[in-house]
Design a protein around this motif. Structure first.
Motif, PDB file in Angstrom:
ATOM      1  N   LEU A 138       5.730  25.636  51.057  1.00  0.00           N
ATOM      2  CA  LEU A 138       6.167  26.850  50.368  1.00  0.00           C
ATOM      3  C   LEU A 138       5.316  27.150  49.137  1.00  0.00           C
ATOM      4  O   LEU A 138       4.724  28.220  49.028  1.00  0.00           O
ATOM      5  CB  LEU A 138       7.636  26.717  49.937  1.00  0.00           C
ATOM      6  CG  LEU A 138       8.703  26.667  51.013  1.00  0.00           C
ATOM      7  CD1 LEU A 138      10.068  26.387  50.386  1.00  0.00           C
ATOM      8  CD2 LEU A 138       8.733  27.970  51.802  1.00  0.00           C
ATOM      9  N   VAL A 139       5.288  26.195  48.209  1.00  0.00           N
ATOM     10  CA  VAL A 139       4.646  26.409  46.909  1.00  0.00           C
ATOM     11  C   VAL A 139       3.664  25.282  46.614  1.00  0.00           C
ATOM     12  O   VAL A 139       3.970  24.112  46.836  1.00  0.00           O
ATOM     13  CB  VAL A 139       5.698  26.484  45.780  1.00  0.00           C
ATOM     14  CG1 VAL A 139       5.041  26.516  44.410  1.00  0.00           C
ATOM     15  CG2 VAL A 139       6.582  27.711  45.970  1.00  0.00           C
ATOM     16  N   GLU A 140       2.511  25.669  46.120  1.00  0.00           N
ATOM     17  CA  GLU A 140       1.488  24.696  45.768  1.00  0.00           C
ATOM     18  C   GLU A 140       1.493  24.465  44.262  1.00  0.00           C
ATOM     19  O   GLU A 140       1.499  25.421  43.487  1.00  0.00           O
ATOM     20  CB  GLU A 140       0.119  25.224  46.202  1.00  0.00           C
ATOM     21  CG  GLU A 140      -1.018  24.270  45.998  1.00  0.00           C
ATOM     22  CD  GLU A 140      -2.347  24.854  46.456  1.00  0.00           C
ATOM     23  OE1 GLU A 140      -3.357  24.164  46.322  1.00  0.00           O
ATOM     24  OE2 GLU A 140      -2.357  26.010  46.937  1.00  0.00           O
ATOM     25  N   GLU A 273       5.209  21.802  47.622  1.00  0.00           N
ATOM     26  CA  GLU A 273       6.649  21.800  47.854  1.00  0.00           C
ATOM     27  C   GLU A 273       6.933  22.292  49.273  1.00  0.00           C
ATOM     28  O   GLU A 273       6.440  23.342  49.681  1.00  0.00           O
ATOM     29  CB  GLU A 273       7.350  22.692  46.827  1.00  0.00           C
ATOM     30  CG  GLU A 273       7.153  22.216  45.390  1.00  0.00           C
ATOM     31  CD  GLU A 273       7.809  23.133  44.374  1.00  0.00           C
ATOM     32  OE1 GLU A 273       8.509  24.086  44.786  1.00  0.00           O
ATOM     33  OE2 GLU A 273       7.620  22.897  43.167  1.00  0.00           O
ATOM     34  N   GLN A 274       7.732  21.525  49.986  1.00  0.00           N
ATOM     35  CA  GLN A 274       7.973  21.783  51.406  1.00  0.00           C
ATOM     36  C   GLN A 274       9.418  22.213  51.665  1.00  0.00           C
ATOM     37  O   GLN A 274      10.278  22.096  50.785  1.00  0.00           O
ATOM     38  CB  GLN A 274       7.679  20.508  52.202  1.00  0.00           C
ATOM     39  CG  GLN A 274       6.359  19.845  51.898  1.00  0.00           C
ATOM     40  CD  GLN A 274       5.184  20.471  52.604  1.00  0.00           C
ATOM     41  OE1 GLN A 274       5.341  21.172  53.612  1.00  0.00           O
ATOM     42  NE2 GLN A 274       3.980  20.227  52.104  1.00  0.00           N
ATOM     43  N   VAL A 275       9.662  22.655  52.882  1.00  0.00           N
ATOM     44  CA  VAL A 275      11.021  22.989  53.306  1.00  0.00           C
ATOM     45  C   VAL A 275      11.246  22.447  54.708  1.00  0.00           C
ATOM     46  O   VAL A 275      10.320  22.411  55.526  1.00  0.00           O
ATOM     47  CB  VAL A 275      11.269  24.522  53.274  1.00  0.00           C
ATOM     48  CG1 VAL A 275      10.383  25.262  54.273  1.00  0.00           C
ATOM     49  CG2 VAL A 275      12.736  24.846  53.504  1.00  0.00           C
ATOM     50  N   GLY A 276      12.466  21.984  54.977  1.00  0.00           N
ATOM     51  CA  GLY A 276      12.782  21.462  56.304  1.00  0.00           C
ATOM     52  C   GLY A 276      14.270  21.499  56.578  1.00  0.00           C
ATOM     53  O   GLY A 276      15.086  21.724  55.679  1.00  0.00           O
ATOM     54  N   ILE A 277      14.619  21.290  57.830  1.00  0.00           N
ATOM     55  CA  ILE A 277      16.015  21.280  58.274  1.00  0.00           C
ATOM     56  C   ILE A 277      16.466  19.831  58.453  1.00  0.00           C
ATOM     57  O   ILE A 277      15.788  19.036  59.103  1.00  0.00           O
ATOM     58  CB  ILE A 277      16.182  22.035  59.602  1.00  0.00           C
ATOM     59  CG1 ILE A 277      15.749  23.500  59.439  1.00  0.00           C
ATOM     60  CG2 ILE A 277      17.625  21.965  60.098  1.00  0.00           C
ATOM     61  CD1 ILE A 277      15.742  24.292  60.740  1.00  0.00           C
ATOM     62  N   ILE A 278      17.603  19.501  57.859  1.00  0.00           N
ATOM     63  CA  ILE A 278      18.131  18.140  57.938  1.00  0.00           C
ATOM     64  C   ILE A 278      18.751  17.886  59.311  1.00  0.00           C
ATOM     65  O   ILE A 278      19.482  18.716  59.859  1.00  0.00           O
ATOM     66  CB  ILE A 278      19.183  17.897  56.836  1.00  0.00           C
ATOM     67  CG1 ILE A 278      18.514  17.970  55.454  1.00  0.00           C
ATOM     68  CG2 ILE A 278      19.862  16.550  57.019  1.00  0.00           C
ATOM     69  CD1 ILE A 278      17.449  16.922  55.218  1.00  0.00           C
TER      70      ILE A 278
END
Length: 359
Positions: A138-140, A273-278
């Motif tokens: 998402l964000v660096e 910064e990453q995003v994921g599904i638990i």
């Protein structure tokens, strides 16, 4: 006979009225059900370490407008990671974002993530996502060295982290991390250690690498508790420091100055910064989580996030919304090539060694 016909006509009329009333009632019920479905928001529990300085309130408000009802759980990166691992057998979070690529690699190794391809994957650089799509960027946050322009010029300022170790004139003039609990402080350390990888060395690092780290800490300035490192930088007391890229505009605004940014030839460590599904089990319904990530990672939302909070989005279509200062940092610095799988496997041991033998 006439009375009988009259009775039958009355009964027929009442039957028709009853049927009509039932139809109207059913339509009304259907209408109410449709309205309730339309108004119902998608409820999600979202864990993040990137909700400070108004980010959480902003996200909750914008997400509500998009049809999501979020329960936000905020904690520091290390605490958040540990919480997710401790909840593995009874996961509470639906989505997590903000942790680094190393944290997400560890979450993946612990079978805490499920793969998913967002709709915006074609808007991020090729290869930016984890190869099996367990998490996405998402964000660096580029970890940058700063200097006070009243003390140093571009020519006299350090050109690389190695200058701080090798040049005596910088002794006591630069901040060193006060602890190694945070992602930014750790990035400073592994950015230097990864220049000295030796599979036969102590914890995968050569003797020279450990010597450099020891000199770096011994020759630097460790701010006492309660002392503001940014105030030291701005005043010139300790004219060389470091920060994560999106933190720089706030520092400059608070202290009313513009810092110089060092751009080492090897590049700068970068936290993404990453995003994921638990992973919540085989019967998990991920539709709401997928919809949220599709929305949150989109160019429109990431652009607004960048504009509001001074971040550097990975989404290439959102970069145009980044502040001029963020664009400038993105242009004058390059990303250091690092093996984050190797770092993830060793970082805890490196931190322990530094804390026991150097701090």
């Amino acid at each position: 006979m006439k009375a009988k016909k009259t009775f039958l006509l009355v009964m027929s009329f009442m039957l028709v009225v009853s049927i009509l009333a039932g139809c109207i009632g059913n339509k009304s019920t259907e209408k109410n059900t449709a309205t309730e479905t339309k108004d119902e928001k998608k409820s999600l529990v979202v864990y993040s370490n990137s909700l400070s300085n108004g980010r959480g309130d902003w996200l909750k408000e914008k997400a509500a407008e998009a049809g999501f009802e979020l329960e936000l759980v905020e904690a520091g990166g290390g605490d958040l990671f540990n919480r997710l691992v401790s909840e593995k057998n009874n996961p509470l979070a639906d989505v997590v974002f903000g942790l680094t690529q190393m944290d997400f690699e560890s979450l993946k190794a612990n079978d805490l993530l499920i793969p998913f391809k967002p709709t915006w994957m074609n808007e991020i650089p090729e290869g930016a996502s984890e190869k099996d799509n367990f998490y996405h960027p998402l964000v660096e946050q580029r970890i940058i060295m700063l200097y006070n322009k009243d003390v140093y010029t571009k020519e006299t300022a350090p050109k690389d982290w190695t200058d701080l170790i090798e040049n005596e004139k910088f002794k006591g003039k630069y901040h060193v991390p006060g602890d190694l609990g945070g992602a930014t402080n750790r990035a400073v350390v592994y950015g230097m250690l990864m220049r000295h990888v030796d599979k036969n060395g102590d914890l995968g690092i050569s003797e020279e690498g450990w010597k450099d780290i020891k000199t770096f800490f011994n020759n630097g300035y460790k701010a006492p508790e309660g002392e503001d490192v940014n105030a030291n930088l701005a005043s010139g007391k300790v004219p060389i420091s470091f920060t994560f890229s999106s933190g720089l505009p706030g520092i400059e605004k608070e202290f009313g100055f513009e810092a110089g940014v060092v751009s080492p030839p090897i590049g700068v460590p970068t936290i993404v910064e990453q995003v994921g599904i638990i992973n919540k089990g085989k019967d998990q319904d991920t539709a709401a989580a997928e919809d949220f990530i599709n929305w949150f990672g989109s160019a429109e939302v990431q652009g607004a996030w960048a504009e509001q909070f001074g971040s550097l989005p990975v989404n290439t279509k959102a970069v145009e919304k980044a502040t001029d200062r963020m664009k400038q940092i993105g242009e004058i610095t390059t990303v250091q090539e690092l093996d984050y799988t190797f770092i993830s496997e060793h970082i805890d041991d490196w931190v322990e060694k530094i804390e026991l033998e150097i701090f």
